[in-house]
Write a protein that holds these residues in place. Structure first.
Motif, PDB file in Angstrom:
ATOM      1  N   THR A  19       1.129   3.797  -4.776  1.00  0.00           N
ATOM      2  CA  THR A  19       0.620   2.901  -5.809  1.00  0.00           C
ATOM      3  C   THR A  19       0.652   1.463  -5.324  1.00  0.00           C
ATOM      4  O   THR A  19       1.647   1.008  -4.761  1.00  0.00           O
ATOM      5  CB  THR A  19       1.460   3.027  -7.089  1.00  0.00           C
ATOM      6  OG1 THR A  19       1.510   4.399  -7.453  1.00  0.00           O
ATOM      7  CG2 THR A  19       0.844   2.241  -8.228  1.00  0.00           C
ATOM      8  N   ILE A  20      -0.459   0.782  -5.520  1.00  0.00           N
ATOM      9  CA  ILE A  20      -0.473  -0.635  -5.171  1.00  0.00           C
ATOM     10  C   ILE A  20      -0.836  -1.442  -6.409  1.00  0.00           C
ATOM     11  O   ILE A  20      -1.576  -0.959  -7.267  1.00  0.00           O
ATOM     12  CB  ILE A  20      -1.415  -0.934  -3.980  1.00  0.00           C
ATOM     13  CG1 ILE A  20      -2.833  -0.472  -4.243  1.00  0.00           C
ATOM     14  CG2 ILE A  20      -0.906  -0.291  -2.713  1.00  0.00           C
ATOM     15  CD1 ILE A  20      -3.764  -0.803  -3.102  1.00  0.00           C
ATOM     16  N   PRO A  21      -0.296  -2.656  -6.534  1.00  0.00           N
ATOM     17  CA  PRO A  21      -0.541  -3.439  -7.744  1.00  0.00           C
ATOM     18  C   PRO A  21      -2.032  -3.704  -7.951  1.00  0.00           C
ATOM     19  O   PRO A  21      -2.767  -3.940  -6.993  1.00  0.00           O
ATOM     20  CB  PRO A  21       0.211  -4.749  -7.479  1.00  0.00           C
ATOM     21  CG  PRO A  21       1.185  -4.433  -6.398  1.00  0.00           C
ATOM     22  CD  PRO A  21       0.564  -3.358  -5.574  1.00  0.00           C
ATOM     23  N   ALA A  22      -2.442  -3.692  -9.212  1.00  0.00           N
ATOM     24  CA  ALA A  22      -3.854  -3.929  -9.542  1.00  0.00           C
ATOM     25  C   ALA A  22      -4.236  -5.383  -9.326  1.00  0.00           C
ATOM     26  O   ALA A  22      -5.407  -5.692  -9.104  1.00  0.00           O
ATOM     27  CB  ALA A  22      -4.126  -3.532 -10.989  1.00  0.00           C
ATOM     28  N   PHE A  23      -3.253  -6.259  -9.382  1.00  0.00           N
ATOM     29  CA  PHE A  23      -3.563  -7.689  -9.327  1.00  0.00           C
ATOM     30  C   PHE A  23      -2.679  -8.392  -8.314  1.00  0.00           C
ATOM     31  O   PHE A  23      -1.454  -8.272  -8.354  1.00  0.00           O
ATOM     32  CB  PHE A  23      -3.363  -8.327 -10.709  1.00  0.00           C
ATOM     33  CG  PHE A  23      -4.163  -9.584 -10.899  1.00  0.00           C
ATOM     34  CD1 PHE A  23      -5.429  -9.541 -11.435  1.00  0.00           C
ATOM     35  CD2 PHE A  23      -3.654 -10.811 -10.501  1.00  0.00           C
ATOM     36  CE1 PHE A  23      -6.187 -10.701 -11.586  1.00  0.00           C
ATOM     37  CE2 PHE A  23      -4.395 -11.978 -10.643  1.00  0.00           C
ATOM     38  CZ  PHE A  23      -5.667 -11.924 -11.196  1.00  0.00           C
ATOM     39  N   GLY A  24      -3.303  -9.118  -7.404  1.00  0.00           N
ATOM     40  CA  GLY A  24      -2.531  -9.836  -6.395  1.00  0.00           C
ATOM     41  C   GLY A  24      -3.156 -11.169  -6.054  1.00  0.00           C
ATOM     42  O   GLY A  24      -4.197 -11.545  -6.594  1.00  0.00           O
ATOM     43  N   ILE A  77      -3.077   7.323   3.574  1.00  0.00           N
ATOM     44  CA  ILE A  77      -3.878   6.100   3.519  1.00  0.00           C
ATOM     45  C   ILE A  77      -3.872   5.546   2.091  1.00  0.00           C
ATOM     46  O   ILE A  77      -4.482   6.116   1.195  1.00  0.00           O
ATOM     47  CB  ILE A  77      -5.319   6.373   4.013  1.00  0.00           C
ATOM     48  CG1 ILE A  77      -5.278   6.937   5.438  1.00  0.00           C
ATOM     49  CG2 ILE A  77      -6.159   5.093   3.958  1.00  0.00           C
ATOM     50  CD1 ILE A  77      -6.607   7.494   5.924  1.00  0.00           C
ATOM     51  N   ALA A  78      -3.149   4.452   1.908  1.00  0.00           N
ATOM     52  CA  ALA A  78      -2.944   3.922   0.553  1.00  0.00           C
ATOM     53  C   ALA A  78      -4.207   3.281  -0.014  1.00  0.00           C
ATOM     54  O   ALA A  78      -4.465   3.374  -1.212  1.00  0.00           O
ATOM     55  CB  ALA A  78      -1.800   2.917   0.551  1.00  0.00           C
ATOM     56  N   GLY A  90      -8.725  10.535  -2.750  1.00  0.00           N
ATOM     57  CA  GLY A  90      -7.506   9.975  -3.331  1.00  0.00           C
ATOM     58  C   GLY A  90      -7.091   8.658  -2.707  1.00  0.00           C
ATOM     59  O   GLY A  90      -5.925   8.261  -2.784  1.00  0.00           O
ATOM     60  N   ILE A  91      -8.047   7.974  -2.064  1.00  0.00           N
ATOM     61  CA  ILE A  91      -7.743   6.680  -1.427  1.00  0.00           C
ATOM     62  C   ILE A  91      -8.152   5.557  -2.377  1.00  0.00           C
ATOM     63  O   ILE A  91      -9.290   5.511  -2.845  1.00  0.00           O
ATOM     64  CB  ILE A  91      -8.478   6.542  -0.077  1.00  0.00           C
ATOM     65  CG1 ILE A  91      -7.969   7.614   0.910  1.00  0.00           C
ATOM     66  CG2 ILE A  91      -8.293   5.140   0.511  1.00  0.00           C
ATOM     67  CD1 ILE A  91      -8.777   7.716   2.199  1.00  0.00           C
ATOM     68  N   HIS A  92      -7.215   4.675  -2.660  1.00  0.00           N
ATOM     69  CA  HIS A  92      -7.424   3.565  -3.585  1.00  0.00           C
ATOM     70  C   HIS A  92      -8.378   2.531  -2.969  1.00  0.00           C
ATOM     71  O   HIS A  92      -8.448   2.404  -1.746  1.00  0.00           O
ATOM     72  CB  HIS A  92      -6.060   2.925  -3.838  1.00  0.00           C
ATOM     73  CG  HIS A  92      -6.005   2.038  -5.028  1.00  0.00           C
ATOM     74  ND1 HIS A  92      -6.109   2.524  -6.303  1.00  0.00           N
ATOM     75  CD2 HIS A  92      -5.849   0.696  -5.131  1.00  0.00           C
ATOM     76  CE1 HIS A  92      -6.016   1.505  -7.152  1.00  0.00           C
ATOM     77  NE2 HIS A  92      -5.862   0.392  -6.472  1.00  0.00           N
TER      78      HIS A  92
END
Length: 271
Positions: free
Chosen positions: A6-11, A152-153, A176-178
């Motif tokens: 999981t990676i943050p939606a906002f950066g 692969i995130a 399934g790759i973001h």
């Protein structure tokens, strides 16, 4: 649900920001509540980002730091040492995400080799997650063959209302790759669009908030940058904005293959 990826939606992006400008932007962002910071070796600002984080007083475990390996460092014997240099500059012993920044020019270093070296960096605990950037479908397939899709995130790609990159997005999603969107505001060009302007007015929002909300509602992560405190604060509010299906459809219709980033010798053959 692969929560480890999981990676943050906002950066907060730091592309093109240097020296005191990037220090101020990152410190202000952290003060306002940003917790994900995106940088890269080629930006030449990792040390300044590290300084800003250190001076911010925000605990390392509360942050999500991304950096990207530059093409000169893809060889088996160079990738891990280059990431260790980045970690020293960032003043941390581990980043949260490390990306391959662009395909290797002229395929000088095969995908399997640099993805293998990136996986090794993860195995050594230098990065929690790994991913790619600016990869087309063929390159994503090679990366998947090398390390597996689950490793692969994200694929960080140029994506805006004018360049919606649907083929790449659909393929990544199927694996399934973001998707992380950069240049989401199309260098500010999309802020002038009358359709976006009308939606913004209807929601009592800014055009930037509308575009960022659109990307996040599609499931993408966004990393807008700014040097102005009011814009940094305003952009954050995009997380609270809910667009209607009609709004989303109107923005979907703005697609025009409006690519802005296409460097010779680096860019792949885009899908």
């Amino acid at each position: 649900m692969r929560t480890h990826n999981t990676i943050p939606a906002f950066g907060l992006g730091t592309f093109r920001l240097k020296d005191q400008v990037v220090i101020d932007s990152v410190k202000t962002g952290l003060e306002l509540g940003y917790r994900a910071i995106d940088t890269a070796q080629i930006y030449g600002n990792e040390a300044e980002v590290g300084q800003a984080i250190a001076e911010s007083g925000v605990a390392r475990q509360d942050l999500f730091i991304t950096t990207k390996i530059w093409t000169d460092n893809y060889a088996q014997d160079k990738l891990v040492p280059s990431l260790k240099d980045s970690l020293a500059k960032l003043r941390t012993d581990q980043v949260d995400l490390t990306l391959i920044h662009w395909p290797s020019p002229g395929n000088a270093v095969p995908v399997a080799q640099f993805m293998g070296a990136l996986a090794e960096a993860k195995a050594q605990g230098l990065t929690k997650r790994i991913g790619v950037s600016n990869f087309n479908i063929a390159l994503m397939k090679e990366a998947i063959a090398a390390v597996g899709a689950e490793a692969i995130a994200t694929n960080q790609i140029e994506l805006s209302p004018f360049l919606q990159n649907r083929k790449v997005v659909d393929f990544a999603k199927s694996q399934g790759i973001h998707i992380t969107s950069y240049m989401t505001l199309a260098y500010g060009k999309a802020l002038q669009d009358p359709v976006i302007g009308a939606i913004a007015k209807a929601h009592d929002a800014t055009p930037a908030q509308v575009i960022l909300a659109w990307a996040m509602q599609l499931g993408y992560a966004v990393i807008p940058s700014s040097t102005k405190r009011e814009n940094l604060a305003s952009n954050l509010l995009a997380q609270q904005l809910q667009l209607s299906d009609a709004d989303m459809a109107q923005i979907a219709a703005l697609e025009r293959n409006g690519r802005l980033v296409n460097p010779d010798g680096l860019a792949p053959a885009w899908d």
